[in-house]
Design a protein around this motif. Structure first.
Motif, PDB file in Angstrom:
ATOM      1  N   LYS A 238       0.948  -1.315   0.056  1.00 55.42           N
ATOM      2  CA  LYS A 238       0.120   0.136  -0.101  1.00 55.42           C
ATOM      3  C   LYS A 238       0.612   1.091  -0.075  1.00 55.42           C
ATOM      4  O   LYS A 238       0.579   2.480  -0.639  1.00 55.42           O
TER       5      LYS A 238
ATOM      6  N   CYS B 265      -1.821   3.417  -1.994  1.00 53.51           N
ATOM      7  CA  CYS B 265      -3.158   2.864  -1.775  1.00 53.51           C
ATOM      8  C   CYS B 265      -3.600   3.303  -0.480  1.00 53.51           C
ATOM      9  O   CYS B 265      -3.165   3.159   0.654  1.00 53.51           O
ATOM     10  N   LYS B 266      -4.673   3.904  -0.620  1.00 56.88           N
ATOM     11  CA  LYS B 266      -5.424   4.077   0.684  1.00 56.88           C
ATOM     12  C   LYS B 266      -6.463   3.120   1.157  1.00 56.88           C
ATOM     13  O   LYS B 266      -6.889   2.799   2.166  1.00 56.88           O
TER      14      LYS B 266
ATOM     15  N   ASP C  75      -8.237   0.260  -4.014  1.00 54.00           N
ATOM     16  CA  ASP C  75      -7.273   0.910  -4.633  1.00 54.00           C
ATOM     17  C   ASP C  75      -6.095  -0.192  -5.125  1.00 54.00           C
ATOM     18  O   ASP C  75      -5.549  -0.182  -6.324  1.00 54.00           O
ATOM     19  N   CYS C  76      -5.841  -1.017  -4.347  1.00 55.66           N
ATOM     20  CA  CYS C  76      -5.228  -2.143  -4.492  1.00 55.66           C
ATOM     21  C   CYS C  76      -5.524  -3.072  -5.550  1.00 55.66           C
ATOM     22  O   CYS C  76      -4.900  -3.635  -6.493  1.00 55.66           O
TER      23      CYS C  76
END
Length: 227
Positions: free
Chosen positions: A206, A211-212, A216-217
Motif C-alpha cells: 500500500k 493505496c489508501k 485501490d489495490c
C-alpha cells in the motif's frame, strides 16, 4: 530522381483512384495519409459529410488538422503505434486506434475506431501511403463505454508504472491475493508464511503504490493484469 518521383506520384494517384472507386461499398470512413509527413491525401465522402468540409478545406488546415479535428490528447497513445507500423513495414500488419473526432464547429467529440495499414510503397519498398478505415462507435453506447474504460486504464498504467515497478515479485504475487479478497490468514496458509509477514507485505504494498483502500489495490491488480 525526377523520373522516380514522377513514377511514385503516378502510383499514388492510381492507388487513390482505385480506393475512391469502391468507397461507397466500404462500411466506414476511408482516410489516406502521406506516410512521410502524415498530411491528408484522401477522405471518402462519408468522412467529409460528417465533418461538413471539403477535402481542400481540410488540406488547407495543414498540421492543424490533427489538433482541430482530432483530440490531440489521443495522439499520445496512437502516434507511437503508427511510427512502429511504418518502421516494421509489414504488409500484413494492421493496427487499431481509438480516436475522438469532431467537426470544427462542434464542441463534443465522437468516438471512432480506426484500422490502419501501409497502403503503398515506392519502388525501393519505402512506405508512401497509409490507409485507415474508421467506424463510429458513439451509437454503440456499450462499446463506447468499454473504449473509454480501456483508455482510462491505459492512462492509469502510464501514470503509475513507476510505482508498480517498485514492487518485488513476491509483493506482486501477494497483491493478486489481496485483490481477490483473500484475508491475511488465508494467504498465510496458502503461501506457508506467517500472518505477521502477510500484514507487513500488505502495509509495504500500500505504501509503495500509494493505496489508501483495498479497492485501490484491486484497481492496480486489474490494470496491470494480475487478475
Amino acid at each position: 530522381m525526377d523520373e522516380s518521383n514522377e513514377s511514385t506520384n503516378k502510383l499514388i494517384k492510381k492507388k487513390i483512384a482505385e480506393i475512391a472507386a469502391i468507397e461507397n461499398d466500404i462500411p466506414g470512413v476511408i482516410i489516406i495519409w502521406n506516410a512521410e509527413d502524415f498530411s491528408l491525401k484522401y477522405m471518402s465522402k462519408r468522412g467529409l459529410d460528417f465533418l461538413g468540409m471539403t477535402i481542400d478545406e481540410i488540406r488547407k488546415m495543414g498540421v492543424n488538422y490533427h489538433t482541430s479535428i482530432l483530440n490531440p490528447e489521443d495522439s499520445v497513445e496512437y502516434t507511437p503505434k503508427i511510427f512502429e507500423l511504418l518502421r516494421r513495414n509489414n504488409n500484413e500488419e494492421i493496427i487499431s486506434l481509438f480516436q475522438e473526432v469532431r467537426p470544427p464547429q462542434q464542441i463534443n467529440y465522437s468516438w471512432f475506431i480506426t484500422g490502419c495499414k501501409v497502403l503503398l510503397r515506392d519502388n525501393e519498398g519505402h512506405p508512401k501511403l497509409l490507409i485507415g478505415m474508421s467506424i463510429p462507435i458513439d451509437s454503440l453506447l456499450e462499446m463506447a463505454q468499454k473504449a473509454q474504460r480501456i483508455i482510462s486504464e491505459k492512462n492509469f498504467m502510464n501514470e503509475h508504472i513507476h510505482q508498480f515497478d517498485l514492487l518485488t515479485k513476491r509483493e506482486k504475487e501477494l497483491l493478486k491475493f489481496f485483490a481477490l479478497g483473500f484475508t491475511n490468514d488465508m494467504i498465510s496458509k496458502e503461501l506457508f508464511i506467517s500472518v505477521e509477514t502477510v500484514a507487513t507485505h500488505r502495509k509495504n504494498i500500500k505504501r509503495k503504490l500509494g493505496c489508501k483502500t483495498n479497492y485501490d489495490c484491486t484497481h492496480f491488480a486489474q490494470v496491470f493484469n494480475l487478475i
